[in-house]
Scaffold this motif. Sequence first.
Motif, PDB file in Angstrom:
ATOM      1  N   ALA A 169     -22.697   5.736  42.264  1.00 34.94           N
ATOM      2  CA  ALA A 169     -23.061   5.277  43.535  1.00 34.94           C
ATOM      3  C   ALA A 169     -24.208   4.398  43.665  1.00 34.94           C
ATOM      4  N   ILE A 170     -25.199   4.736  43.019  1.00 30.72           N
ATOM      5  CA  ILE A 170     -26.525   3.894  42.700  1.00 30.72           C
ATOM      6  C   ILE A 170     -25.945   2.564  42.194  1.00 30.72           C
ATOM      7  N   THR A 171     -25.319   2.457  41.182  1.00 29.20           N
ATOM      8  CA  THR A 171     -24.620   1.019  40.527  1.00 29.20           C
ATOM      9  C   THR A 171     -23.883   0.428  41.484  1.00 29.20           C
ATOM     10  N   VAL A 172     -23.053   1.058  42.493  1.00 35.06           N
ATOM     11  CA  VAL A 172     -22.452   0.180  43.542  1.00 35.06           C
ATOM     12  C   VAL A 172     -23.328  -0.284  44.432  1.00 35.06           C
ATOM     13  N   ARG A 173     -24.290   0.535  44.977  1.00 38.90           N
ATOM     14  CA  ARG A 173     -25.437   0.028  45.778  1.00 38.90           C
ATOM     15  C   ARG A 173     -26.007  -0.993  45.500  1.00 38.90           C
ATOM     16  N   LEU A 174     -26.646  -1.241  44.005  1.00 42.61           N
ATOM     17  CA  LEU A 174     -27.140  -2.170  43.611  1.00 42.61           C
ATOM     18  C   LEU A 174     -26.487  -3.461  43.624  1.00 42.61           C
ATOM     19  N   GLU A 175     -25.184  -3.354  43.021  1.00 43.63           N
ATOM     20  CA  GLU A 175     -24.278  -4.445  43.006  1.00 43.63           C
ATOM     21  C   GLU A 175     -24.020  -5.035  44.603  1.00 43.63           C
ATOM     22  N   THR A 176     -23.756  -4.026  45.441  1.00 40.86           N
ATOM     23  CA  THR A 176     -23.586  -4.515  46.885  1.00 40.86           C
ATOM     24  C   THR A 176     -24.761  -5.214  47.489  1.00 40.86           C
ATOM     25  N   TYR A 177     -26.050  -4.909  47.068  1.00 40.61           N
ATOM     26  CA  TYR A 177     -27.197  -5.395  47.483  1.00 40.61           C
ATOM     27  C   TYR A 177     -27.294  -6.906  46.937  1.00 40.61           C
ATOM     28  N   ASN A 178     -27.023  -7.144  45.736  1.00 40.73           N
ATOM     29  CA  ASN A 178     -27.015  -8.477  44.880  1.00 40.73           C
ATOM     30  C   ASN A 178     -26.095  -9.167  45.838  1.00 40.73           C
ATOM     31  N   GLU A 179     -24.679  -8.764  46.126  1.00 40.24           N
ATOM     32  CA  GLU A 179     -23.834  -9.627  46.542  1.00 40.24           C
ATOM     33  C   GLU A 179     -23.846 -10.017  48.277  1.00 40.24           C
ATOM     34  N   LYS A 180     -24.369  -8.887  48.625  1.00 39.90           N
ATOM     35  CA  LYS A 180     -24.117  -9.033  50.230  1.00 39.90           C
ATOM     36  C   LYS A 180     -25.487  -9.238  51.119  1.00 39.90           C
ATOM     37  N   THR A 181     -26.493  -8.424  50.435  1.00 39.90           N
ATOM     38  CA  THR A 181     -27.875  -8.158  51.142  1.00 39.90           C
ATOM     39  C   THR A 181     -28.720  -9.360  50.719  1.00 39.90           C
ATOM     40  N   SER A 182     -29.028  -9.636  49.324  1.00 38.24           N
ATOM     41  CA  SER A 182     -29.940 -10.514  48.784  1.00 38.24           C
ATOM     42  C   SER A 182     -29.711 -12.138  49.435  1.00 38.24           C
ATOM     43  N   PRO A 183     -28.596 -12.583  49.885  1.00 34.97           N
ATOM     44  CA  PRO A 183     -28.549 -13.808  50.454  1.00 34.97           C
ATOM     45  C   PRO A 183     -29.622 -13.801  51.869  1.00 34.97           C
ATOM     46  N   LEU A 184     -30.007 -12.757  52.284  1.00 37.65           N
ATOM     47  CA  LEU A 184     -30.551 -12.557  53.469  1.00 37.65           C
ATOM     48  C   LEU A 184     -31.854 -13.319  53.290  1.00 37.65           C
ATOM     49  N   ILE A 185     -32.313 -13.361  52.175  1.00 40.88           N
ATOM     50  CA  ILE A 185     -33.760 -13.561  51.496  1.00 40.88           C
ATOM     51  C   ILE A 185     -33.772 -15.019  52.071  1.00 40.88           C
ATOM     52  N   ASN A 186     -32.798 -15.701  51.468  1.00 40.35           N
ATOM     53  CA  ASN A 186     -32.788 -17.503  51.651  1.00 40.35           C
ATOM     54  C   ASN A 186     -32.592 -17.699  53.148  1.00 40.35           C
ATOM     55  N   PHE A 187     -31.805 -16.823  53.932  1.00 39.81           N
ATOM     56  CA  PHE A 187     -31.659 -17.006  55.444  1.00 39.81           C
ATOM     57  C   PHE A 187     -32.756 -16.965  56.126  1.00 39.81           C
ATOM     58  N   TYR A 188     -33.671 -15.913  55.755  1.00 39.78           N
ATOM     59  CA  TYR A 188     -35.044 -15.561  56.525  1.00 39.78           C
ATOM     60  C   TYR A 188     -36.042 -16.642  56.136  1.00 39.78           C
ATOM     61  N   GLU A 189     -35.937 -16.952  54.817  1.00 43.43           N
ATOM     62  CA  GLU A 189     -36.924 -17.933  54.287  1.00 43.43           C
ATOM     63  C   GLU A 189     -36.763 -19.455  54.979  1.00 43.43           C
ATOM     64  N   LYS A 190     -35.557 -19.835  55.153  1.00 45.31           N
ATOM     65  CA  LYS A 190     -35.301 -21.001  56.098  1.00 45.31           C
ATOM     66  C   LYS A 190     -35.895 -21.169  57.327  1.00 45.31           C
ATOM     67  N   LYS A 191     -35.662 -19.972  57.836  1.00 46.30           N
ATOM     68  CA  LYS A 191     -36.149 -19.826  59.415  1.00 46.30           C
ATOM     69  C   LYS A 191     -37.669 -19.560  59.334  1.00 46.30           C
ATOM     70  N   GLY A 192     -38.297 -19.585  58.164  1.00 46.33           N
ATOM     71  CA  GLY A 192     -39.676 -19.401  58.264  1.00 46.33           C
ATOM     72  C   GLY A 192     -40.399 -18.315  58.643  1.00 46.33           C
ATOM     73  N   LEU A 193     -39.575 -17.211  58.428  1.00 51.04           N
ATOM     74  CA  LEU A 193     -39.834 -15.521  59.010  1.00 51.04           C
ATOM     75  C   LEU A 193     -40.331 -14.851  57.876  1.00 51.04           C
ATOM     76  N   LEU A 194     -40.010 -15.418  56.327  1.00 54.47           N
ATOM     77  CA  LEU A 194     -40.191 -14.447  55.259  1.00 54.47           C
ATOM     78  C   LEU A 194     -41.357 -14.161  54.739  1.00 54.47           C
ATOM     79  N   LYS A 195     -41.918 -13.061  54.287  1.00 59.03           N
ATOM     80  CA  LYS A 195     -42.913 -12.688  53.367  1.00 59.03           C
ATOM     81  C   LYS A 195     -42.642 -12.020  52.572  1.00 59.03           C
TER      82      LYS A 195
END
Length: 215
Positions: A169-195
Amino acid sequence: MKVVLLGPPGAGKGTVAKQLTNYDGSVQISTGDILRNAVKAKTKLGLEAKGYMERGELVPDKLIMDIMEARLQEPDCAKGFLLDGFPRTIPQAEELEVLLAKLSIKLDGVINLDVPKDVILDRLTTRRTCSNSDCQEIYNIKSKPPTPEGNCMKCGSPAVQRADETVEAITVRLETYNEKTSPLINFYEKKGLLKTISSLSSDKIVAEITAAMKK
Ligand code: AMP
């Protein structure tokens, strides 16, 4: 403060959120905790979410948005909130923007907890969580062990390994993070909200966040 905590499973979002609640009375909103409580109570939501969670997959966006729409309107959110584990997909982030606009709430920022993969794997396999749904204190058998009997230091309930903390389950959770959640870093960076914060110490992370909030 009104903050989103972003980062892979095991990055320390829950620990940091719990510490930050002491800062200004902001509440921790963990969609994972809400879902685990629903699974335990065998509610309709819990029955729908259980399979996804045990496999390490994400629960459908619609279920999460219904939870968050109700939760953000509860009175205890007025002082502020720490979103821990939400949003986790671009559609959730987009819907959160619409929801916050509707509720006239402005986010202060998005904190990205950046932790190396080997540290994450070690933390997830050694993590223990208090089984009392009102407590859910987080332990680590190496760095912050529960009592010698394996119980929570705060409330005495058994501190257990989560059902989704098997290697599969940990392996799937990390793959899911990379695929579905990590794009949020760029999403919020572009909005000037990310630290982004790269520290491994929750005390240092909390100090950086509270210092940033004072600016
Ligand atoms: P967490 O405690 O944040 O690691 O969440 C545990 C599990 O709950 C995840 O692996 C997902 O199955 C589910 N979950 C929690 N938050 C979300 C979310 N925002 N979107 C979809 N699934 C979620």
